[in-house]
Motif scaffolding. Structure first.
Motif, mmCIF file in Angstrom:
data_model
loop_
_atom_site.group_PDB
_atom_site.id
_atom_site.type_symbol
_atom_site.label_atom_id
_atom_site.label_comp_id
_atom_site.label_asym_id
_atom_site.label_seq_id
_atom_site.Cartn_x
_atom_site.Cartn_y
_atom_site.Cartn_z
ATOM 1 N N MET A 164 0.656 7.215 -3.852
ATOM 2 C CA MET A 164 -0.694 6.792 -4.248
ATOM 3 C C MET A 164 -1.660 6.824 -3.061
ATOM 4 N N PHE A 165 -1.219 6.374 -1.889
ATOM 5 C CA PHE A 165 -2.110 6.404 -0.710
ATOM 6 C C PHE A 165 -2.387 7.836 -0.278
ATOM 7 N N LYS A 166 -1.360 8.673 -0.314
ATOM 8 C CA LYS A 166 -1.519 10.073 0.119
ATOM 9 C C LYS A 166 -2.568 10.786 -0.729
ATOM 10 N N GLU A 167 -2.599 10.469 -2.017
ATOM 11 C CA GLU A 167 -3.557 11.119 -2.928
ATOM 12 C C GLU A 167 -4.902 10.396 -2.947
ATOM 13 N N ASN A 168 -5.044 9.405 -2.068
ATOM 14 C CA ASN A 168 -6.302 8.648 -1.973
ATOM 15 C C ASN A 168 -6.662 7.965 -3.296
ATOM 16 N N LEU A 169 -5.660 7.398 -3.955
ATOM 17 C CA LEU A 169 -5.886 6.791 -5.267
ATOM 18 C C LEU A 169 -5.978 5.260 -5.217
ATOM 19 N N VAL A 170 -5.819 4.688 -4.015
ATOM 20 C CA VAL A 170 -5.869 3.227 -3.887
ATOM 21 C C VAL A 170 -7.263 2.811 -3.403
ATOM 22 N N ASP A 171 -7.794 1.732 -4.009
ATOM 23 C CA ASP A 171 -9.135 1.269 -3.651
ATOM 24 C C ASP A 171 -9.126 -0.031 -2.855
ATOM 25 N N GLU A 172 -8.114 -0.833 -3.087
ATOM 26 C CA GLU A 172 -8.093 -2.169 -2.480
ATOM 27 C C GLU A 172 -6.657 -2.528 -2.111
ATOM 28 N N VAL A 173 -6.501 -3.284 -1.026
ATOM 29 C CA VAL A 173 -5.167 -3.693 -0.584
ATOM 30 C C VAL A 173 -5.150 -5.209 -0.443
ATOM 31 N N SER A 174 -4.080 -5.800 -0.936
ATOM 32 C CA SER A 174 -3.934 -7.242 -0.845
ATOM 33 C C SER A 174 -2.468 -7.495 -0.504
ATOM 34 N N LEU A 205 -8.755 1.318 6.460
ATOM 35 C CA LEU A 205 -9.111 0.149 5.653
ATOM 36 C C LEU A 205 -10.182 -0.686 6.349
ATOM 37 N N LYS A 206 -10.894 -1.433 5.537
ATOM 38 C CA LYS A 206 -11.872 -2.385 6.098
ATOM 39 C C LYS A 206 -11.405 -3.787 5.726
ATOM 40 N N LEU A 207 -11.167 -4.616 6.738
ATOM 41 C CA LEU A 207 -10.710 -5.986 6.494
ATOM 42 C C LEU A 207 -11.828 -6.782 5.817
ATOM 43 N N GLU A 208 -11.512 -7.398 4.673
ATOM 44 C CA GLU A 208 -12.534 -8.136 3.917
ATOM 45 C C GLU A 208 -12.317 -9.639 4.002
ATOM 46 N N LYS A 209 -11.044 -10.066 3.998
ATOM 47 C CA LYS A 209 -10.755 -11.493 3.872
ATOM 48 C C LYS A 209 -9.337 -11.767 4.371
ATOM 49 N N TYR A 210 -9.126 -12.929 4.978
ATOM 50 C CA TYR A 210 -7.762 -13.326 5.330
ATOM 51 C C TYR A 210 -7.681 -14.843 5.346
ATOM 52 N N TYR A 211 -6.535 -15.340 4.874
ATOM 53 C CA TYR A 211 -6.385 -16.797 4.843
ATOM 54 C C TYR A 211 -4.906 -17.186 4.881
ATOM 55 N N ILE A 217 0.407 -15.459 5.569
ATOM 56 C CA ILE A 217 -1.017 -15.142 5.532
ATOM 57 C C ILE A 217 -1.275 -14.061 4.476
ATOM 58 N N VAL A 218 -2.430 -14.158 3.813
ATOM 59 C CA VAL A 218 -2.851 -13.103 2.890
ATOM 60 C C VAL A 218 -3.944 -12.296 3.565
ATOM 61 N N LEU A 219 -3.823 -10.996 3.494
ATOM 62 C CA LEU A 219 -4.824 -10.088 4.073
ATOM 63 C C LEU A 219 -5.380 -9.208 2.962
ATOM 64 N N GLU A 220 -6.709 -9.107 2.882
ATOM 65 C CA GLU A 220 -7.325 -8.276 1.846
ATOM 66 C C GLU A 220 -8.230 -7.232 2.479
ATOM 67 N N PHE A 221 -8.115 -6.017 2.012
ATOM 68 C CA PHE A 221 -8.871 -4.891 2.578
ATOM 69 C C PHE A 221 -9.480 -4.049 1.459
ATOM 70 N N LYS A 222 -10.548 -3.342 1.793
ATOM 71 C CA LYS A 222 -11.045 -2.258 0.935
ATOM 72 C C LYS A 222 -10.616 -0.963 1.618
ATOM 73 N N VAL A 223 -10.261 0.040 0.830
ATOM 74 C CA VAL A 223 -9.909 1.333 1.418
ATOM 75 C C VAL A 223 -11.201 2.090 1.688
ATOM 76 N N LYS A 224 -11.358 2.584 2.917
ATOM 77 C CA LYS A 224 -12.563 3.360 3.259
ATOM 78 C C LYS A 224 -12.449 4.717 2.598
ATOM 79 N N LYS A 225 -13.496 5.143 1.888
ATOM 80 C CA LYS A 225 -13.439 6.428 1.169
ATOM 81 C C LYS A 225 -14.237 7.484 1.915
#
Ligand SMILES: NC(=O)c1ccc[n+]([C@@H]2O[C@H](COP(=O)([O-])OP(=O)(O)OC[C@H]3O[C@@H](n4cnc5c(N)ncnc54)[C@H](OP(=O)(O)O)[C@@H]3O)[C@@H](O)[C@H]2O)c1
Length: 225
Positions: A164-174, A205-211, A217-225
């Protein structure tokens, strides 16, 4: 060429600090109760949950919403990526709690035809065929979007995550990172497969949130397109 109309894909895993999804003996007890509830809350808010056949064979998950308050109607459609239809007919993901789509290839073998017929007899199972050697994930995304599946939670494992990552099909990572180190060169990691050859090619990826969460710890990112 027009833009690919595809579902919004959130990739979620629980991993050890060294990026493993399970130990070398396939012990995948990474998340505590709180993290399982976090994942089930995401499940409740998507149209589909997607996993690879490797995860079905190793963990036999139900892929339903059951760790939080939920009704049977809250269960998203379950999507299993399975080129050779290795799915056991008694896999828990085929139970009646939700609809299940099995994505397989166009390649036929006598065993596969027989299996397709058995699966077609199950009223909550649908088969989608695309790709020759492996499931064509890009085409599958288009087909799922047309069926009204607009948001998907990708729940691994490492081989499907790579596809999925190779085909650039992921938008968000958590991800939930547990304060544990598993080690082992053969233990599955968050993203396996062939890997990118250079940093230029890799997914950024762009780091959006962490707690802090549970013990980790939870890390949340948006995938840079
Ligand atoms: N900690 C967590 O959050 C978490 C979550 C999920 C899984 N896991 C762990 O991950 C491990 C399983 O991972 P896995 O890598 O073995 O299996 P996987 O990623 O679940 O499934 C991979 C399989 O999907 C099939 N596939 C078909 N088309 C594909 C495509 N285009 N791209 C990629 N795969 C495709 C392939 O088998 P065919 O060619 O036969 O179709 C491939 O071997 C288990 O240990 C499980 O416990 C952990």
């Amino acid at each position: 060429m027009g833009e690919l109309l595809k579902p919004y894909v959130i990739s979620n895993v629980g991993m050890s600090l060294d990026g493993k999804l399970a130990t070398i003996d396939n012990d995948s007890r990474i998340s505590g109760e709180e993290d399982l509830k976090r994942v089930h809350n995401i499940r409740k808010n998507v149209d589909g949950i997607m996993v690879g056949i490797g995860t079905i064979l190793k963990d036999d998950p139900r892929l339903t919403v059951h760790k939080i308050d939920a009704k049977i109607g809250d269960n998203p459609i379950r999507i299993v990526i399975d080129s050779n239809l290795r799915i056991p007919l008694n896999a828990r993901v085929l139970n009646k709690d939700a609809k299940t789509i099995i994505a397989t290839t166009l390649k036929d073998t006598p065993n596969k035809i027989e299996k397709i017929n058995k699966l077609k007899d199950m009223e909550n199972v649908e088969i989608i065929r695309t790709g020759i050697e492996k499931v064509n994930l890009k085409k599958l995304m288009e087909i799922l979007y047309k069926k009204g599946i607009k948001k998907i939670l990708l729940e691994g494992g490492g081989t499907l995550n790579w596809g999925m990552f190779k085909e650039n099909l992921v938008d968000e990572v958590s991800v939930y990172v547990a304060p544990k180190i598993f080690g082992g060169v053969g233990a599955p990691t968050y993203v396996d497969g062939e890997g990118f050859k250079t940093v230029d090619e890799c997914v950024k990826l762009k780091l959006e949130k962490y707690y802090p969460f549970d013990e980790g710890i939870v890390l949340e990112f948006k995938v840079k397109k």
